[in-house]
Design an enzyme around this catalytic site. Structure first.
Site, PDB file in Angstrom:
ATOM      1  CB  SER A 137      -0.955   0.019   1.194  1.00 50.60           C
ATOM      2  OG  SER A 137      -0.239   0.217   2.399  1.00 50.60           O
TER       3      SER A 137
ATOM      4  CE  LYS B  62      -2.710   2.069   4.936  1.00 52.73           C
ATOM      5  NZ  LYS B  62      -2.513   1.266   3.779  1.00 52.73           N
TER       6      LYS B  62
END
Length: 196
Positions: A48, A90
């Site tokens: 990701s 993230k």
């Protein structure tokens, strides 16, 4: 005379051993305290954050007890059990009081009405995961996205949404050991260093 010298040698070797053990115990205790309260080593799982981070990268993460003033662009590690059991990595896109809007047709992300220049992403943001936009980030929260936007579960997912900073483990500050490249399966050791 010889007995006294031998006693003195034994006494000195006992002191040397004591000092050596004391130094070893202090060193181990210092390392344990640093890795418990200051910095942690955490692995990246998944794709990701490609191209910034690869699956298998090992990051040094500054503990949130020491750093909680998150800003746009910070790469953070967080854990929210209701979302995923494992920690996720993230990028902070917006902080408390800022308004995020995403145009999923053009793939554009806006913060407070300004289009973000995101040269770190793998692709534009086309994946809508249920969070309604525009969205204003609440107090003591951050809005996070993965750099590999269409292959990332992040704040666009209504189950995660904006993240209370109490769920943030810390800020990634250094890539300590690279994982294998997604395409070549080789490790690029020149990637070791400060994370931007």
């Amino acid at each position: 005379m010889q007995e006294k010298e031998q006693e003195k040698k034994q006494e000195n070797s006992g002191k040397d051993l004591y000092e050596w053990v004391q130094a070893l115990v202090c060193s181990v205790l210092t390392v344990v305290l640093v890795f418990t309260f200051v910095i942690r080593l955490i692995g990246v799982e998944g794709h990701s954050m490609v191209p910034t981070l690869q699956n298998g990268d090992r990051l040094l993460v500054l503990n949130s007890m020491l750093y909680d003033d998150y800003k746009y662009g910070d790469i953070v590690v967080l854990r929210k059990a209701e979302f995923l059991d494992e920690p996720i990595v993230k990028r902070v896109i917006a902080t408390a009081g800022q308004t995020v809007d995403i145009d999923f047709k053009t793939g554009s992300v806006y913060v407070d009405g300004a289009l973000l220049k995101e040269d770190y992403i793998n692709e534009l943001t086309f994946l809508d995961e249920g969070t309604e936009f525009p969205l204003t980030v609440p107090e003591d929260c951050v809005f996070v996205l993965g750099d590999n936007r269409n292959h990332s579960s992040d704040s666009r997912d209504f189950r995660l949404g904006t993240v209370d900073i109490r769920y943030v483990i810390g800020k990634a500050v250094f890539l300590a050991f690279p994982g294998p490249d997604e395409y070549t399966d080789k490790r690029s050791f020149d990637r070791i260093g400060v994370i931007a």
